[in-house]
Write a protein that holds these residues in place. Structure first.
Motif, PDB file in Angstrom:
ATOM      1  N   ASP A 214      47.645  24.545  14.547  1.00 42.85           N
ATOM      2  CA  ASP A 214      47.735  25.886  15.124  1.00 42.85           C
ATOM      3  C   ASP A 214      48.566  25.785  16.400  1.00 42.85           C
ATOM      4  O   ASP A 214      48.162  25.125  17.362  1.00 42.85           O
ATOM      5  CB  ASP A 214      46.327  26.407  15.442  1.00 42.85           C
ATOM      6  N   THR A 215      49.724  26.450  16.439  1.00 44.57           N
ATOM      7  CA  THR A 215      50.641  26.279  17.581  1.00 44.57           C
ATOM      8  C   THR A 215      50.202  27.035  18.821  1.00 44.57           C
ATOM      9  O   THR A 215      50.823  26.884  19.875  1.00 44.57           O
ATOM     10  CB  THR A 215      52.058  26.712  17.194  1.00 44.57           C
ATOM     11  N   SER A 216      49.164  27.862  18.703  1.00 44.43           N
ATOM     12  CA  SER A 216      48.660  28.538  19.902  1.00 44.43           C
ATOM     13  C   SER A 216      47.688  27.659  20.671  1.00 44.43           C
ATOM     14  O   SER A 216      47.534  27.794  21.886  1.00 44.43           O
ATOM     15  CB  SER A 216      47.979  29.860  19.528  1.00 44.43           C
ATOM     16  N   THR A 217      47.021  26.742  19.957  1.00 44.42           N
ATOM     17  CA  THR A 217      46.041  25.854  20.606  1.00 44.42           C
ATOM     18  C   THR A 217      46.392  24.384  20.460  1.00 44.42           C
ATOM     19  O   THR A 217      45.821  23.543  21.146  1.00 44.42           O
ATOM     20  CB  THR A 217      44.650  26.076  19.984  1.00 44.42           C
ATOM     21  N   TRP A 218      47.309  24.084  19.544  1.00 39.38           N
ATOM     22  CA  TRP A 218      47.679  22.714  19.188  1.00 39.38           C
ATOM     23  C   TRP A 218      46.473  21.928  18.676  1.00 39.38           C
ATOM     24  O   TRP A 218      46.384  20.717  18.858  1.00 39.38           O
ATOM     25  CB  TRP A 218      48.359  21.999  20.358  1.00 39.38           C
ATOM     26  N   GLN A 219      45.567  22.660  18.007  1.00 40.75           N
ATOM     27  CA  GLN A 219      44.430  22.025  17.350  1.00 40.75           C
ATOM     28  C   GLN A 219      44.692  21.964  15.845  1.00 40.75           C
ATOM     29  O   GLN A 219      45.355  22.828  15.276  1.00 40.75           O
ATOM     30  CB  GLN A 219      43.144  22.808  17.612  1.00 40.75           C
ATOM     31  N   GLN A 220      44.130  20.939  15.198  1.00 35.17           N
ATOM     32  CA  GLN A 220      44.276  20.815  13.753  1.00 35.17           C
ATOM     33  C   GLN A 220      43.468  21.905  13.055  1.00 35.17           C
ATOM     34  O   GLN A 220      42.352  22.216  13.444  1.00 35.17           O
ATOM     35  CB  GLN A 220      43.804  19.438  13.298  1.00 35.17           C
ATOM     36  N   VAL A 221      44.078  22.489  12.001  1.00 34.99           N
ATOM     37  CA  VAL A 221      43.426  23.548  11.238  1.00 34.99           C
ATOM     38  C   VAL A 221      42.864  22.940   9.947  1.00 34.99           C
ATOM     39  O   VAL A 221      43.618  22.413   9.117  1.00 34.99           O
ATOM     40  CB  VAL A 221      44.414  24.681  10.899  1.00 34.99           C
ATOM     41  N   GLY A 222      41.576  23.053   9.766  1.00 25.39           N
ATOM     42  CA  GLY A 222      40.959  22.590   8.532  1.00 25.39           C
ATOM     43  C   GLY A 222      41.082  21.084   8.320  1.00 25.39           C
ATOM     44  O   GLY A 222      41.410  20.312   9.222  1.00 25.39           O
ATOM     45  N   ARG A 223      40.827  20.698   7.080  1.00 27.40           N
ATOM     46  CA  ARG A 223      40.895  19.294   6.699  1.00 27.40           C
ATOM     47  C   ARG A 223      42.309  18.946   6.239  1.00 27.40           C
ATOM     48  O   ARG A 223      43.108  19.823   5.910  1.00 27.40           O
ATOM     49  CB  ARG A 223      39.900  19.007   5.571  1.00 27.40           C
ATOM     50  N   PRO A 224      42.635  17.655   6.176  1.00 25.80           N
ATOM     51  CA  PRO A 224      43.953  17.264   5.659  1.00 25.80           C
ATOM     52  C   PRO A 224      44.145  17.739   4.224  1.00 25.80           C
ATOM     53  O   PRO A 224      43.197  17.817   3.439  1.00 25.80           O
ATOM     54  CB  PRO A 224      43.915  15.730   5.748  1.00 25.80           C
ATOM     55  N   TRP A 225      45.383  18.071   3.887  1.00 28.01           N
ATOM     56  CA  TRP A 225      45.705  18.481   2.520  1.00 28.01           C
ATOM     57  C   TRP A 225      45.808  17.205   1.660  1.00 28.01           C
ATOM     58  O   TRP A 225      46.628  16.324   1.952  1.00 28.01           O
ATOM     59  CB  TRP A 225      47.027  19.224   2.468  1.00 28.01           C
TER      60      TRP A 225
END
Length: 1200
Positions: A214-225
């Motif tokens: 997520d480029t607004s928080t630079w946190q990972q979204v969900g689990r790895p694909w």
């Protein structure tokens, strides 16, 4: 979940490379593709035929990196030996020799979105470098990434830069080169990354996983694909931002849906995959790798479908062939009468065909056979179509029971509900529902919501436009354009379900929105905004779409031209030059402007003093109509403004010739409005001769240092810029404007006169004739240093000429020896600003007549001791003899010294302030050109800031722009300081005795303590921080009648705790009262005077010996004004007893009850206050000093 079967047969392959393919890219023109290979070459392919258009050679090693600029004009490739080559996007010829950009293999290259910068990365030197695409020189310092770099990608907006390294992913601001974030989701081998078109997500690949950020928080979204079984080497994102393709060493390409991160297709190669990209139209995937070829794969037609499965009739619904769709679905129903899905799907079709009864019947049959999501959606849509909104809401609510709590399905259902309600004219409810979705489904694809809201906004715009509400329509279309719905022109792929259900034309939504916005602006009478909207549209659409709407565009531009010209003329008529330039430029940009438009824009540019722009437009007028006198007239004005006076006069002569030879009488008559240069020059010479009549016969040229007679002066003037400007400006008038000529001539010929004391031998006429006073050959002549310094000073002060009685007069010629007489009191010397310090500062002064005889034949050694002369000085200047004889430079009694200068004048208005610097002991920089207002403001600011003396705030007149508590002119001090009647000592003692045993004693003590603790007044950044006693104004009412000047208004003012008073001011005040309140706050304030505290004096220190000493006197730091109650203060530094403190407090209370000089302050929006200037002193008085204690607000107020 069923197992995906890999597709092993591509649509076609592109085979010609002799080794592994490392990179692939497609051109924005959709016609060509380029690849880079380990065979050291690039190949350009024709996408239609699949043939190689060109083999591009130049690299000495393997080609690892490849990129195309967004406009397709430049290609850049990076090679095995650190080489970068730039290629022409059309010809594919190299435009640079190989550039040694890095020490070893270049792993990635990427253009900034504007194509102005190329970023290059190397895994070996761990560096990221930037190259200017104009010069191909390195731009700025490189970024050291500390680890091997594998991929660099600009965000779509160009505001960010993603860099994948061995250990992390680094995000930079490319403008500042500052790191924004460091992502550590992968531990090693971060080989690839890609941005979504709206920049809200960044995908990165490492090993066999894809991570979403997520480029607004630079946190990972969900689990790895998860899905790949070996390293992911490349990632590409669909132009619509809905699909993701990944290429892996496991020989597979996976196609993912971004919204749910699921694999929806699998394509198998024979070898490991290294590169991948989507076609420009988003319908195909191109992938390549170790198998030495590029494979083209078709994206499944249902790849973008999220919910509905209308397989049989889907294509017909998408193309609008509703009869075919109906027929196909009817066949399915006949085959299986219990096919509830086909009934629901046919209901959708019948609703689109406006056969609402049949649509509702099919929907009911569907849910009766088997309740389902699709069935209740079809029922809700059909009911909305029939206007049964309440029943439709129920159907949609029931449909929500079949979503399995899946957020993606929930959002889709609610969007369909919003659209159906909108179509049932429930516009407000529909828009609110879409907005609420952001809270209900925060983690679901926001683009879907924006697409639906945008489409509905467009429909609202169309309704408003059809109802002739053009401004409202423009607002809706503008909101749609600015919604961020169009990161890609392929959104119709992502949201085909909306086309199936409602027949939406999403493919042309972008163009439709822009065109209707343009039409709304023109219909609203805003042609300039219409043209801006047109330009914005043309920048937003691609070349193919531009070509499709070329006829519309040309017709629209013509439609805008006439109202733009009319509005431009109106703006020009009221001197709104910016608007006029904007409107005329809009017409000119249409390439349909006449010479009249260029002429008008030239006039507007002249109004803005944009001389070169005006000149270019004037030349264009001449180019379009060589016989137009107007073009030459404008060209003259532009050249004149640019101070190119010789060219201006020559151009004007050409214009006069055109007017003289004009074929029509009307044009020839215009010639009468102007003068010939020769006529003007004769008039100037006449004024020169008159001016020099009373001037010295000889003066020194301060530039050349030569002694000049009058003819030499005149010749120098004629060669000067001032003379040429005067001729060029005067020829444009029908009369000579003698006053202006006299002003210019006088200013140029004015001279500085040396008033000095003879010191031994002085340079005489014969010493300097024919010689330059600045040359060293005159050094032996006595007095040359003084004369030379005088000339330089005069030159630096702006004087062209200087006169000294020593060398500019031929003393042997009696005609040149002038004698004059006159009384001192009548001399202009007494009206000049600078002469104040010249006669009060020296300890000894002698006055001479112009024949160098002592004034009044008074032989007193010091005329400051002459009672008669000092009395005459007092009568002429108003300055008392003690002030002259005992003068020393300080800020003490500043108000009195300002009064001395109030009626004096200076040539330069700033000098009235500068002439007081020495008198007041102030050291400030001199800044000629700042005007009196600012110069005086700086002086008064320094007085208050350093001395705390606020007597300079006692004035009447106009406020200064520097600060509203200061006057705009020194003339505001002409009136003597405000003098109010004061109580006698006995009256004060009597009042104190009556208060001593009352509750007022405690109040007085508290008040005294509070006032004693107030800070001193100070200035900061032209803002006055003034300690004062403030009274809240409760009413301001205008009074009519009376002797008030026409330019002033009289107001009745009421304030808490004060007697009512009248105020006369040139400013218009907001009228208010209890029945008519106002948000603006007004205060009547009593500036706090610390002398009322009767504090003991502190011992003074010796003052510096004279002006110019680097030390500063005690008075420079603030000697308080003399106390009006000196009799009551012992001045002893010994601690006073409590009874004395109590007495002082009570005396303070008594004095606060007396009339005082007040200021009226008006609060500004920012919270600070401004003083309201008045034409007389405001005298306030409290009603009862004891009872109004609560009404007095002791505070420090910030005044602008």
């Amino acid at each position: 979940m069923s197992q995906l079967i890999p597709s092993t047969t591509p649509i076609r392959t592109f085979e010609d490379h002799e080794d592994a393919i490392r990179q692939v890219a497609v051109f924005p023109d959709k016609r060509r593709m380029i690849t880079g290979s380990d065979d050291k070459t690039l190949r350009l392919w024709d996408l239609k035929t699949g043939v190689v258009l060109k083999k591009m050679e130049g690299h000495s090693g393997e080609v690892w990196a490849l990129t195309i600029s967004r406009d397709g004009k430049i290609i850049a490739s990076g090679g095995d030996h650190g080489e970068v080559i730039a290629w022409h996007g059309e010809t594919s010829e190299s435009i640079t020799q190989p550039i040694k950009a890095h020490s070893n293999v270049i792993t990635s290259v990427n253009f900034s979105p504007d194509g102005m910068v190329l970023a290059t990365a190397c895994s070996y030197d761990q560096m990221l470098k930037f190259w200017c695409t104009k010069t191909w020189q390195m731009q700025g310092e490189p970024i050291n990434c500390d680890h091997s770099v594998y991929r660099v990608r600009y965000s779509p907006s160009g505001e960010l830069l993603a860099i994948t390294t061995y250990y992390n992913i680094q995000i930079y601001n490319p403008g500042t080169r500052e790191r924004v974030a460091s992502l550590t989701g992968h531990k090693s081998w971060n080989l690839s990354c890609a941005w979504t078109p709206d920049s809200t997500r960044l995908l990165s690949g490492r090993s066999k996983y894809i991570l979403e950020w997520d480029t607004s928080t630079w946190q990972q979204v969900g689990r790895p694909w998860e899905g790949h079984t070996d390293t992911i080497n490349a990632i590409a994102i669909h132009p619509a931002g809905t699909l993701v393709a990944s290429a892996s060493s496991d020989k597979h390409v996976r196609l993912w849906r971004l919204s749910d991160r699921r694999t929806i297709a699998l394509f198998q190669h024979s070898s490991a995959m290294t590169c991948i990209t989507f076609s420009v139209d988003g319908k195909h995937i191109f992938s390549g790798g170790i198998d030495d070829k590029i494979s083209e794969w078709a994206i499944p037609k249902d790849a973008h479908s999220k919910i509905l499965d209308i397989t049989t009739a889907r294509d017909a619904c998408l193309t609008g062939d509703l009869s075919i769709a109906e027929e196909l679905l009817t066949q399915e129903i006949h085959t299986n009468e219990d096919d509830f899905t086909s009934y629901a799907n046919r209901s959708f079709v019948m609703t689109r065909k406006h056969n609402l009864d049949q649509a509702l019947e099919d929907a009911i049959k569907s849910v009766n056979i088997r309740p389902s999501l699709t069935g209740f959606i079809s029922k809700g849509i059909a009911l909305c179509g029939k206007g049964h909104v309440r029943e439709a809401r129920v159907a949609f609510d029931v449909a929500s029971m079949f979503t399995n709590q899946d957020s993606e399905t929930n959002q889709f259902l609610l969007l369909i509900k919003a659209i159906a309600l909108f179509n049932a004219d429930q516009h407000v409810e529909a828009i609110l529902l879409i907005k609420d979705l952001a809270a209900v489904c925060p983690n679901v694809d926001p683009l879907a919501r924006r697409v639906v809201e945008t489409y509905l906004r467009v429909q609202l715009g169309i309704k408003a436009f059809d109802g002739a509400r053009h401004d409202e329509a423009a607002d809706h279309f503008t909101a749609a354009v600015n919604s961020g719905t169009f990161p890609s022109k392929y959104i119709h792929f992502a949201y085909q379900d909306l086309t199936v259900l409602f027949g939406w034309d999403l493919e042309s939504l972008l163009l439709t929105t822009h065109q209707k916005r343009c039409q709304a602006f023109i219909s609203a009478g805003k042609p300039d905004e219409a043209l801006e909207a047109h330009k914005y549209m043309m920048d937003a659409i691609d070349e193919t779409v531009k070509a499709s709407c070329l006829d519309w565009s040309n017709e629209f531009k013509q439609q805008c031209s006439m109202p733009c010209a009319a509005n431009g003329d109106s703006a020009l008529a009221v001197n709104d030059y910016d608007k006029a330039i904007h409107l005329y430029s809009a017409i000119i940009n249409l390439n349909s402007a006449s010479h009249v438009v260029f002429a008008n824009r030239s006039k507007a540019n002249l109004g803005k003093m944009l001389w070169m722009e005006a000149l270019l437009d004037a030349q264009k007028v001449i180019e379009l109509d060589s016989l137009s006198y107007l073009g030459y007239n404008l060209k003259h004005a532009a050249l004149h403004g640019a101070e190119r006076y010789d060219e201006a006069i020559e151009t004007f002569q050409t214009m006069l010739s055109i007017l003289d030879n004009a074929p029509d009488v009307q044009t020839r008559k215009l010639r009468q409005q102007y003068l010939r240069p020769s006529e003007v020059e004769c008039a100037i010479r006449w004024v020169i001769d008159a001016q020099l009549d009373n001037a010295p016969l000889r003066v020194l040229d301060t530039i050349t240092g030569l002694l000049c007679d009058r003819e030499t002066q005149i010749g120098t003037f004629k060669m000067s810029t001032q003379y040429k400007e005067l001729v060029s400006s005067t020829i444009t008038h029908v009369d000579l404007h003698i006053d202006h000529i006299e002003e210019v001539v006088k200013r140029y010929l004015q001279y500085a006169m040396l008033s000095h004391r003879w010191e031994g031998k002085e340079p005489l006429l014969q010493d300097i004739r024919g010689k330059c006073v600045y040359e060293s050959e005159l050094d032996p002549v006595g007095g040359m240093t003084k004369l030379r310094s005088f000339c330089k000073t005069a030159r630096d002060a702006g004087y062209n000429w200087a006169w000294s009685d020593t060398c500019c007069i031929d003393k042997s010629n009696n005609v040149e020896v002038q004698e004059s007489s006159g009384a001192l009191a009548k001399s202009a010397w007494n009206t000049r600003g600078w002469t104040i310090q010249e006669f009060i500062a020296p300890k000894v002064i002698l006055f001479y007549q112009n024949n160098w005889t002592l004034y009044r034949n008074d032989r007193t050694p010091n005329h400051k001791d002459s009672i008669e002369i000092m009395q005459e000085i007092k009568d002429a200047t108003g300055i008392d003899r003690p002030a002259i004889t005992a003068f020393h430079s300080s800020m003490h009694n500043a108000r009195e010294k300002l009064h001395w200068a109030a009626t004096r004048v200076t040539t330069r208005q700033e000098d009235i302030a500068y002439s007081l610097f020495g008198v007041l002991g102030v050291r400030l920089p001199v800044d000629y050109g700042e005007k009196q207002d600012k110069a005086l403001g700086r002086l008064l600011q320094e007085i208050v800031a350093r001395s705390g003396d606020i007597s300079s705030l006692d004035w009447v007149g106009e406020s200064s722009e520097f600060n509203s508590c200061l006057p705009a002119s020194i003339a505001s001090y002409e009136a003597p300081p405000c003098q109010l009647p004061s109580l006698t000592k006995d009256e004060i003692q009597s009042s104190v005795s009556s208060l001593r045993e009352t509750p007022a004693a405690d109040f007085a003590s508290d008040l005294y303590t509070e006032l004693r603790n107030t800070s001193a007044p100070r200035f900061a950044a032209q803002r006055l921080h003034l300690p004062c006693i403030a009274f809240n104004v409760t009413e301001v009412r205008r009074r009519v009648g009376g002797p008030t000047p026409e330019s002033h208004l009289t107001y009745g003012v009421k304030a808490d705790g004060l007697h009512d008073l009248l105020i006369t001011t040139g400013e218009t005040l907001t009228q208010f009262g209890p029945a008519r309140p106002t948000e603006q706050r007004f205060l009547l304030v009593r500036p706090w005077d610390r002398s009322l505290l009767e504090l003991p004096d502190f011992p003074e220190f010796p003052e510096p010996s004279g002006y110019g000493d680097d030390t500063e006197s005690e008075e420079d730091y603030g000697t308080p004004p003399s106390s009006p109650s000196d009799d009551w203060s012992s001045g002893s530094p010994v601690k006073q007893g409590m009874s004395d403190l109590e007495s002082r407090a009570l005396r303070l209370l008594v004095r606060l009850g007396q009339p005082f000089s007040a200021y009226l302050l008006a609060q500004q929006r920012s919270g600070e206050y401004k003083r309201i200037a008045t034409d007389h002193d405001i005298i306030g008085q409290v009603q009862d000093v004891v009872s109004v204690g609560d009404s007095m607000d002791i505070r420090t107020i910030e005044i602008l």
